[in-house]
Design a protein around this motif. Structure first.
Motif, PDB file in Angstrom:
ATOM      1  N   LYS A 230       0.821  -1.208   0.000  1.00 11.71           N
ATOM      2  CA  LYS A 230       0.000   0.000   0.000  1.00 11.71           C
ATOM      3  C   LYS A 230       0.857   1.261   0.000  1.00 11.71           C
ATOM      4  O   LYS A 230       0.489   2.273  -0.608  1.00 11.71           O
ATOM      5  N   LEU A 231       2.019   1.203   0.688  1.00  8.61           N
ATOM      6  CA  LEU A 231       2.868   2.390   0.829  1.00  8.61           C
ATOM      7  C   LEU A 231       3.834   2.550  -0.343  1.00  8.61           C
ATOM      8  O   LEU A 231       4.128   3.674  -0.766  1.00  8.61           O
ATOM      9  N   ASN A 232       4.341   1.452  -0.843  1.00  2.38           N
ATOM     10  CA  ASN A 232       5.319   1.469  -1.938  1.00  2.38           C
ATOM     11  C   ASN A 232       4.754   0.595  -3.049  1.00  2.38           C
ATOM     12  O   ASN A 232       4.802  -0.631  -2.973  1.00  2.38           O
ATOM     13  N   THR A 233       4.193   1.240  -4.062  1.00  2.00           N
ATOM     14  CA  THR A 233       3.316   0.516  -4.989  1.00  2.00           C
ATOM     15  C   THR A 233       4.031  -0.240  -6.102  1.00  2.00           C
ATOM     16  O   THR A 233       3.365  -0.866  -6.936  1.00  2.00           O
ATOM     17  N   LEU A 234       5.373  -0.196  -6.151  1.00  2.00           N
ATOM     18  CA  LEU A 234       6.098  -1.010  -7.143  1.00  2.00           C
ATOM     19  C   LEU A 234       7.291  -1.666  -6.474  1.00  2.00           C
ATOM     20  O   LEU A 234       8.018  -1.032  -5.702  1.00  2.00           O
ATOM     21  N   ARG A 235       7.507  -2.932  -6.811  1.00  2.00           N
ATOM     22  CA  ARG A 235       8.580  -3.707  -6.187  1.00  2.00           C
ATOM     23  C   ARG A 235       9.239  -4.562  -7.271  1.00  2.00           C
ATOM     24  O   ARG A 235       8.557  -5.344  -7.948  1.00  2.00           O
ATOM     25  N   LEU A 236      10.559  -4.391  -7.457  1.00  2.00           N
ATOM     26  CA  LEU A 236      11.303  -5.172  -8.443  1.00  2.00           C
ATOM     27  C   LEU A 236      12.322  -6.065  -7.733  1.00  2.00           C
ATOM     28  O   LEU A 236      13.070  -5.602  -6.879  1.00  2.00           O
ATOM     29  N   ILE A 237      12.336  -7.341  -8.106  1.00  2.00           N
ATOM     30  CA  ILE A 237      13.387  -8.275  -7.694  1.00  2.00           C
ATOM     31  C   ILE A 237      14.075  -8.694  -8.995  1.00  2.00           C
ATOM     32  O   ILE A 237      13.533  -9.507  -9.761  1.00  2.00           O
ATOM     33  N   ALA A 238      15.233  -8.133  -9.274  1.00  2.00           N
ATOM     34  CA  ALA A 238      15.869  -8.323 -10.575  1.00  2.00           C
ATOM     35  C   ALA A 238      16.497  -9.705 -10.732  1.00  2.00           C
ATOM     36  O   ALA A 238      16.569 -10.242 -11.848  1.00  2.00           O
ATOM     37  N   ASP A 239      16.950 -10.296  -9.623  1.00  2.00           N
ATOM     38  CA  ASP A 239      17.617 -11.602  -9.702  1.00  2.00           C
ATOM     39  C   ASP A 239      17.469 -12.285  -8.350  1.00  2.00           C
ATOM     40  O   ASP A 239      18.029 -11.825  -7.349  1.00  2.00           O
ATOM     41  N   VAL A 240      16.696 -13.365  -8.310  1.00  2.00           N
ATOM     42  CA  VAL A 240      16.436 -14.025  -7.023  1.00  2.00           C
ATOM     43  C   VAL A 240      17.701 -14.681  -6.463  1.00  2.00           C
ATOM     44  O   VAL A 240      17.766 -15.004  -5.267  1.00  2.00           O
ATOM     45  N   ASN A 241      18.698 -14.903  -7.305  1.00  2.16           N
ATOM     46  CA  ASN A 241      19.921 -15.576  -6.838  1.00  2.16           C
ATOM     47  C   ASN A 241      21.057 -14.597  -6.560  1.00  2.16           C
ATOM     48  O   ASN A 241      22.157 -15.011  -6.174  1.00  2.16           O
ATOM     49  N   ALA A 242      20.815 -13.296  -6.744  1.00  2.00           N
ATOM     50  CA  ALA A 242      21.869 -12.311  -6.493  1.00  2.00           C
ATOM     51  C   ALA A 242      22.111 -12.174  -4.991  1.00  2.00           C
ATOM     52  O   ALA A 242      21.182 -12.297  -4.179  1.00  2.00           O
ATOM     53  N   LEU A 243      23.358 -11.926  -4.653  1.00  2.00           N
ATOM     54  CA  LEU A 243      23.700 -11.729  -3.246  1.00  2.00           C
ATOM     55  C   LEU A 243      23.345 -10.303  -2.841  1.00  2.00           C
ATOM     56  O   LEU A 243      23.662  -9.344  -3.550  1.00  2.00           O
ATOM     57  N   SER A 244      22.710 -10.160  -1.702  1.00  2.00           N
ATOM     58  CA  SER A 244      22.331  -8.836  -1.231  1.00  2.00           C
ATOM     59  C   SER A 244      23.552  -8.074  -0.731  1.00  2.00           C
ATOM     60  O   SER A 244      24.592  -8.660  -0.415  1.00  2.00           O
ATOM     61  N   VAL A 245      23.402  -6.770  -0.690  1.00  2.00           N
ATOM     62  CA  VAL A 245      24.495  -5.885  -0.271  1.00  2.00           C
ATOM     63  C   VAL A 245      24.148  -5.299   1.095  1.00  2.00           C
ATOM     64  O   VAL A 245      23.077  -4.701   1.274  1.00  2.00           O
ATOM     65  N   ALA A 246      25.047  -5.466   2.036  1.00  2.00           N
ATOM     66  CA  ALA A 246      24.792  -5.010   3.407  1.00  2.00           C
ATOM     67  C   ALA A 246      24.830  -3.490   3.491  1.00  2.00           C
ATOM     68  O   ALA A 246      25.490  -2.803   2.696  1.00  2.00           O
ATOM     69  N   ILE A 247      24.121  -2.975   4.483  1.00  2.00           N
ATOM     70  CA  ILE A 247      24.101  -1.537   4.755  1.00  2.00           C
ATOM     71  C   ILE A 247      24.978  -1.269   5.976  1.00  2.00           C
ATOM     72  O   ILE A 247      24.809  -1.899   7.030  1.00  2.00           O
ATOM     73  N   VAL A 248      25.904  -0.340   5.814  1.00  2.00           N
ATOM     74  CA  VAL A 248      26.807   0.038   6.901  1.00  2.00           C
ATOM     75  C   VAL A 248      26.216   1.235   7.619  1.00  2.00           C
ATOM     76  O   VAL A 248      25.730   2.187   6.980  1.00  2.00           O
ATOM     77  N   ILE A 287       3.119  -4.660  -8.980  1.00  2.00           N
ATOM     78  CA  ILE A 287       2.563  -3.301  -9.006  1.00  2.00           C
ATOM     79  C   ILE A 287       1.235  -3.351  -8.263  1.00  2.00           C
ATOM     80  O   ILE A 287       0.369  -4.180  -8.575  1.00  2.00           O
ATOM     81  N   SER A 288       1.070  -2.485  -7.293  1.00  2.00           N
ATOM     82  CA  SER A 288      -0.141  -2.513  -6.465  1.00  2.00           C
ATOM     83  C   SER A 288      -1.328  -1.904  -7.207  1.00  2.00           C
ATOM     84  O   SER A 288      -1.191  -0.922  -7.931  1.00  2.00           O
ATOM     85  N   ILE A 289      -2.504  -2.505  -7.001  1.00  2.00           N
ATOM     86  CA  ILE A 289      -3.765  -1.932  -7.471  1.00  2.00           C
ATOM     87  C   ILE A 289      -4.566  -1.565  -6.227  1.00  2.00           C
ATOM     88  O   ILE A 289      -4.920  -2.441  -5.428  1.00  2.00           O
ATOM     89  N   LEU A 290      -4.819  -0.268  -6.055  1.00  2.00           N
ATOM     90  CA  LEU A 290      -5.540   0.217  -4.870  1.00  2.00           C
ATOM     91  C   LEU A 290      -6.982   0.536  -5.241  1.00  2.00           C
ATOM     92  O   LEU A 290      -7.251   1.092  -6.307  1.00  2.00           O
ATOM     93  N   TYR A 291      -7.879   0.174  -4.327  1.00  2.00           N
ATOM     94  CA  TYR A 291      -9.317   0.433  -4.514  1.00  2.00           C
ATOM     95  C   TYR A 291      -9.813   1.149  -3.272  1.00  2.00           C
ATOM     96  O   TYR A 291      -9.802   0.598  -2.181  1.00  2.00           O
ATOM     97  N   ARG A 292     -10.177   2.430  -3.443  1.00  2.00           N
ATOM     98  CA  ARG A 292     -10.603   3.256  -2.315  1.00  2.00           C
ATOM     99  C   ARG A 292      -9.544   3.291  -1.219  1.00  2.00           C
ATOM    100  O   ARG A 292      -9.838   3.236  -0.031  1.00  2.00           O
ATOM    101  N   GLY A 293      -8.285   3.361  -1.630  1.00  2.00           N
ATOM    102  CA  GLY A 293      -7.190   3.460  -0.680  1.00  2.00           C
ATOM    103  C   GLY A 293      -6.758   2.149  -0.066  1.00  2.00           C
ATOM    104  O   GLY A 293      -5.792   2.116   0.704  1.00  2.00           O
ATOM    105  N   GLU A 294      -7.446   1.057  -0.389  1.00  2.00           N
ATOM    106  CA  GLU A 294      -7.091  -0.249   0.159  1.00  2.00           C
ATOM    107  C   GLU A 294      -6.503  -1.122  -0.944  1.00  2.00           C
ATOM    108  O   GLU A 294      -6.737  -0.914  -2.134  1.00  2.00           O
ATOM    109  N   LEU A 295      -5.719  -2.131  -0.531  1.00  2.00           N
ATOM    110  CA  LEU A 295      -5.066  -3.011  -1.490  1.00  2.00           C
ATOM    111  C   LEU A 295      -6.096  -3.970  -2.087  1.00  2.00           C
ATOM    112  O   LEU A 295      -6.561  -4.893  -1.425  1.00  2.00           O
ATOM    113  N   TRP A 296      -6.448  -3.732  -3.349  1.00  2.00           N
ATOM    114  CA  TRP A 296      -7.425  -4.567  -4.060  1.00  2.00           C
ATOM    115  C   TRP A 296      -6.759  -5.786  -4.683  1.00  2.00           C
ATOM    116  O   TRP A 296      -7.303  -6.878  -4.715  1.00  2.00           O
TER     117      TRP A 296
END
Length: 771
Positions: A230-248, A287-296
């Motif tokens: 609901k808050l962030n309406t697009l989410r991409l995972i480019a490679d499920v096998n890629a190693l994540s990068v740590a945050i310092v 990609i989120s589809i919102l209906y009256r502000g709620e996640l449809w």
């Protein structure tokens, strides 16, 4: 996910969480918004908004800047990036708008001037975030991609808008998003009641099996993920096998993991990555589809090889998702409005049938069919002292148990889709009644309407067994994503069709309508009781007066017969004639009494036929009835009079009685009668039952009435003068006139002084549609 390694020195920590803490008991509480890492196709910097000095940084940013990430902590934004991103960051920090996001062009310090990256600035949870794409070069991508992308969006929205049905709409949304991003499969996924969802639209490359119609359990998308959608309406995972990068992180923030709710590169839950691998998916985008502000629902995109999508294409897909949400909302609202209109017409017809029933219960029985259609129900139980069944219902003996089971909730409206889960033994009659909706209705505590729906057996095709398996590990039980997505069929029994939001809204409107109709019935009963009490008092007075007034002529008849017999024996013809005249006079008196009794009876029991009538016309007709031809000794003055909702014929009789009395009890040579209006609130002491803004007055110059007799003149057969005085009469005219006004919900009263004439005031009440 394992804990991130310490980078660049012992005084700098990697903000992370331990994925091994996620198990069967807390999967829905996995802190996916603070993973402590990002995906490797971007870099992240987070600044303290007050000082704009670096508080968090992804480890891979150091490679771009040519320095270890840990050594960048604490530096100013101007030392790290160039371009308009710094100004946008300063603006975001000064405004401190939660959820603020904006695209920027970024040049990382140390890179050449012509090397610029697409990025995003956001402000959330007290931090200003700057993220840059590692793959993009905005100078070239905008030149070659942006203009065609805009044209594609325009064409896509035009296609979506032209869809004739919801199925076509869902399919077209999937096709247009796939045209933009090039994924192998794009699905429109709709959340259903209970949290699970189904694929309602699909576009896929040739050779892939269809997922259209497959259902997925609610646990596939846990609640914390839905909140992020609901808050962030697009989410991409480019490679499920890629190693994540740590945050310092700066040591000052060691105990505060960075919230990545609005991050475009947030790393992925290991449970979700395992889920995607089990499906054979290498990259995904939602990609989120919102209906009256709620996640449809979601536009879910799958690719079977790693796939990076540039920011401008992601933005276009996000825009298309927002347009899809608008079209879905508009179509759903239009369909709901059309359905509600049809249902409300049925409800109005039912209300009319209830209102015209002899009793409230009879009215409900008359309206049973319309009530069932309004709620799309198959049967109805009308509960009270007796239970009446209509249509498909449980056996009569089972209804009371259903009512008791549903009334435990002590609500005005209770709806269940499986009586078998609520009432013991309901399986026996599930085919006729599996679902029920109860409305508390009527004036009595036991009054209720129970609507029933028949069993709606459905076959649901799940994408694999929806019950997630539990794996036993050295650390205990672990909730594992299912490995098989082969179609798994489940037949749902002992349930009705669900009670939709439209059903429940119409049910609430029905409950309100029934409350009004029931209140009107109660008011009618009270009114009838008051009327009966008044009639009883009238009858007591009436009986006394009739017995008194009829005894005297009966005695006179006996005496006359006796003297007539004497006169006949003595052959006294003159005496015989006098006695016969006396009997005629007594007969006329009895006729007057009987006629008054009949008129009083008719006024008390006749139905009123109210309509809008000009009172001046009623008065004119009443004057013609009373006076016949114009009289030289009567001067009638009629001022402007209102239009009333009244029974013309009945009200004419009231005015006729008043005009007749105005002339009858008048010694003046010229008898003056004046009719007009006066504001009710200007009168000093109107009776409580007087209603409306104005009263009509009938004023005469007659003999007048003493104050102590103002009420007595309205009592039946009560005369203030001798029988022969002022033309005699039965003494019922004013009684009948007042009764007529009371039947109209109004009042009739008099104000007068002896020798000064009398003024009678009249009002009528508003028509009561519930009577």
């Amino acid at each position: 996910m394992t804990e991130g390694a310490v980078a660049g020195g012992s005084n700098v920590v990697s903000a992370s969480y331990d994925a091994s803490d996620v198990d069967l008991t807390n999967c829905d509480r996995e802190p996916i918004q603070i993973p402590g890492a990002i995906q490797p196709h971007g870099v992240l910097l987070a600044f303290d908004p007050a000082s704009l000095r670096l508080a968090y940084v992804s480890e891979n940013f150091g490679a771009l800047a040519g320095i270890a990430a840990s050594q960048l902590i604490g530096r100013s934004v101007d030392e790290l990036v160039n371009g308009d991103s710094t100004e946008v960051l300063r603006d975001a920090a000064s405004r401190a708008i939660p959820g603020f996001t904006a695209p920027v062009s970024v040049r990382v310090l140390g890179e050449t001037a012509d090397r610029r990256r697409m990025g995003m600035v956001s402000f959330h949870d007290g931090m200003a975030l700057l993220e840059a794409e590692l793959e993009s070069d905005p100078a070239s991508s905008q030149k070659h991609s942006l203009e065609p992308t805009v044209r594609k969006i325009r064409r896509s929205t035009a296609r979506i808008e032209s869809c004739a049905s919801m199925d076509e709409l869902y399919r077209t949304i999937a096709e247009e998003v796939r045209e933009l991003n090039g994924f192998d499969r794009v699905m429109v996924y709709r959340f259903l009641r209970g949290g699970h969802g189904a694929v309602v639209g699909e576009a896929a490359r040739e050779g892939l099996e269809s997922y259209l119609g497959l259902h997925y359990p609610a646990t596939d998308i846990p609640q914390q993920a839905r909140r992020l959608y609901k808050l962030n309406t697009l989410r991409l995972i480019a490679d499920v096998n890629a190693l994540s990068v740590a945050i310092v992180a700066d040591p000052a923030y060691a105990d505060r993991p960075l919230d990545l709710t609005h991050s475009v590169f947030r790393s992925v839950s290991p449970i979700h990555l395992e889920y995607l691998r089990n499906m054979g998916v290498a990259a995904s985008m939602s990609i989120s589809i919102l209906y009256r502000g709620e996640l449809w629902g979601l536009i879910a995109c799958h690719h079977y090889a790693p796939r990076y999508v540039p920011l401008e294409i992601r933005a276009a897909c996000e825009l298309l998702g927002a347009a899809a949400g608008s079209f879905v909302t508009a179509r759903n609202l239009a369909e709901e409005a059309d359905e509600k209109t049809v249902r409300r017409i049925r409800l109005a017809e039912a209300a009319g049938a209830i209102a015209t029933g002899d009793t409230y219960r009879d009215g409900i029985k008359n309206a049973a069919t319309e009530l069932m259609i309004a709620l799309n129900a198959d049967g109805l139980a009308i509960c009270g002292e007796r239970t009446t069944l209509v249509g498909f219902t449980p056996p009569h003996a089972a209804v009371s148990g259903i009512r008791e089971a549903l009334l435990v909730a002590d609500e005005q409206l209770i709806a269940v889709e499986s009586l078998a889960e609520t009432v013991e033994g309901a399986e026996a009659y599930a085919e006729a009644a599996s679902g029920a909706l109860l409305l508390r209705s009527g004036p009595e505590p036991d009054d209720a309407l129970i609507f029933f729906r028949r069993e709606y057996a459905t076959v649901v095709n799940w994408a694999g067994n929806p019950h997630k398996p539990i794996e036993q590990t050295e650390d205990g039980a672990r909730l594992s994503p299912r490995k098989s997505f082969a179609t798994w069929q489940q037949t749902a029994r002992l349930r009705s069709k669900e009670w939709t939001t439209t059903d429940l809204q119409i049910a609430r409107e029905m409950l309100a309508a029934l409350a009004v109709l029931s209140a009107r019935r109660v008011a009618e009963i009270l009114r009838v009781n008051d009327e009966l009490a008044r009639m009883n008092a009238d009858l007591n007075s009436f009986a006394f007066s009739v017995s008194h007034d009829l005894k005297e002529p009966v005695r006179s008849i006996h005496q006359t017969i006796y003297f007539l017999e004497q006169a006949v024996e003595s052959a006294d013809t003159a005496e015989i004639g006098r006695r016969i005249d006396a009997m005629r006079r007594i007969s006329r008196q009895m006729d007057d009494l009987i006629e008054a009794i009949l008129r009083m009876s008719r006024v008390g029991r006749a139905d009123l036929h109210r309509e809008a009538v000009p009172v001046a016309e009623i008065v004119q007709e009443a004057a013609e009835l009373v006076f016949g031809e114009p009289r030289t000794d009567v001067q009638l003055s009629i001022e402007e009079l209102p239009t009333w909702s009244a029974d013309f014929m009945v009200l004419r009789e009231a005015f006729a009685n008043l005009l007749q009395n105005a002339v009858k009890y008048n010694d003046s040579e010229v008898k003056r009668i004046r009719l007009g209006t006066v504001k009710l609130d200007s009168l000093s002491d109107p009776p409580e039952e007087a209603q409306g803004e104005v009263a009509i007055f009938v004023q005469d110059n007659g003999i007048g009435i003493a104050k102590e007799h103002w009420e007595r003149v309205f009592s039946i057969f009560q005369r203030l003068h001798g029988k022969a005085a002022y033309g005699g009469g039965a003494g019922a005219g004013l009684t009948i006139a007042r009764k007529i006004l009371q039947r109209h919900g109004g009042a009739l009263w008099v104000r007068s002084e002896p020798g000064m004439g009398s003024t009678f005031y009249l009002t009528v009440g508003e028509e009561d549609d519930g009577r």
